[in-house]
Design a protein around this motif. Sequence first.
Motif, PDB file in Angstrom:
ATOM      1  N   GLY A   6       0.766  -1.222   0.336  1.00  0.00           N
ATOM      2  CA  GLY A   6       0.279   0.013   0.227  1.00  0.00           C
ATOM      3  C   GLY A   6       0.906   1.393   0.218  1.00  0.00           C
ATOM      4  O   GLY A   6       0.446   2.376  -0.364  1.00  0.00           O
ATOM      5  N   TYR A  33      -4.820   6.043  -7.997  1.00  0.00           N
ATOM      6  CA  TYR A  33      -5.643   4.961  -6.899  1.00  0.00           C
ATOM      7  C   TYR A  33      -7.011   5.645  -6.675  1.00  0.00           C
ATOM      8  O   TYR A  33      -7.451   7.479  -6.080  1.00  0.00           O
ATOM      9  N   PHE A  84     -10.650  -0.715  -2.515  1.00  0.00           N
ATOM     10  CA  PHE A  84      -8.871  -0.168  -2.362  1.00  0.00           C
ATOM     11  C   PHE A  84      -8.371  -1.271  -2.556  1.00  0.00           C
ATOM     12  O   PHE A  84      -7.427  -1.564  -3.394  1.00  0.00           O
ATOM     13  N   TYR A 131      -5.961  -2.592  -4.441  1.00  0.00           N
ATOM     14  CA  TYR A 131      -4.514  -3.656  -3.472  1.00  0.00           C
ATOM     15  C   TYR A 131      -3.400  -4.751  -4.638  1.00  0.00           C
ATOM     16  O   TYR A 131      -2.908  -5.129  -4.725  1.00  0.00           O
ATOM     17  N   ASP A 153      -1.781   3.183   4.282  1.00  0.00           N
ATOM     18  CA  ASP A 153      -0.794   2.901   2.701  1.00  0.00           C
ATOM     19  C   ASP A 153      -0.958   3.817   2.071  1.00  0.00           C
ATOM     20  O   ASP A 153      -1.535   4.832   1.670  1.00  0.00           O
ATOM     21  N   MET A 194      -1.507   4.900  -1.757  1.00  0.00           N
ATOM     22  CA  MET A 194      -3.151   4.984  -1.782  1.00  0.00           C
ATOM     23  C   MET A 194      -4.475   6.259  -1.251  1.00  0.00           C
ATOM     24  O   MET A 194      -5.738   5.925  -1.790  1.00  0.00           O
TER      25      MET A 194
END
Length: 336
Positions: A19, A47, A55, A59, A275, A278
């Motif tokens: 992340g 992202y 998410f 990922y 993360d 992100m």
Amino acid sequence: MTDLIQKLPKAEIHIHLEGAILPGTAMELAKKNGVTLPDCERVEDLYSYDNLMEFLAVYGAISDSIVTVDDFRRIAYEMLQSAADNGCRYMEFFISPHAHKDVPFARQFEGIRKGMADAETDFSIVSRIIPGMNRELGPAAGEEYLDEVLANRGDDVIGLGLDYNEAPFPPEPFADVFARAAQAGLHLTAHAGESGPAAYIAGSLDALKVERIDHGYNIVEDPALIARCRDEGIAFTCCPSTTKYTTSWRDLSAPDHPIRRMKEAGLAVTINSDDPPMFATDLGREFELAHADLGFSLQDLKVAILTGLDASWLDETTKRQWRAEWVDEIDTALSN
């Protein structure tokens, strides 16, 4: 304030290697390794998601792009460089080896360790690894995962975590694999109470015997559990920006935001980045948000920093030495 916060020494104990990959790096490695990423017109748009499941899909795609020893060295090095730029002196980071399909654990660990060594040489940042177990795969897969982790273990593999989507994957089925990890000398932690109920926090403490809780925001729904965790000194690795994406608490300045309430309830709250690219943040930014939006005074930030060091799995001698040094350093910075 940005400059002040960046200068403060910090320990980061909740960040995921996969992340923490910069979007430009992700795009470059995907192209190099022939992996198709989600469509986006700009690198910055890679992202983009509105909930935990979206998410996790991104990922996973990013993880597919990391293949070679040098790929893993690069992402570990860049993660540690960013943290060091934000005052991080020590990091315990999660890895997700199972997310890199058909890439042997040994190859992943080799690259990660190269990145860790290079970053320690270049930036004086010390780091340790916490393999995170994907709860969605179930406890049988968890046993095989632990076998692989132990086969590639060194002194730098310091603990075991439990992560990915909480509901409907409670912690209790993983009790045996966590007990085996503890017998092998690994520290234990678990993502709990982020998208799952407060009962998952209690289950992680009782069934898994974890030493700290990652996220834990839904504890605010259970006053008795708050009192228990306060009395037992359970540390929570909180990540402000993440809550805007993976929980129902999207407004950090709201009086009922759980991190604010957890601090006010006297829980051991630490500030982490989770993360960072992100979620368009970094470690320094998370401390800024805690101060500007979540009601943390400068002294509260000092407490959070020292709580993070205390909750880390460094040896006690080093922690005592660093704590004394950090107190002096922080007090000097805050008095200027």
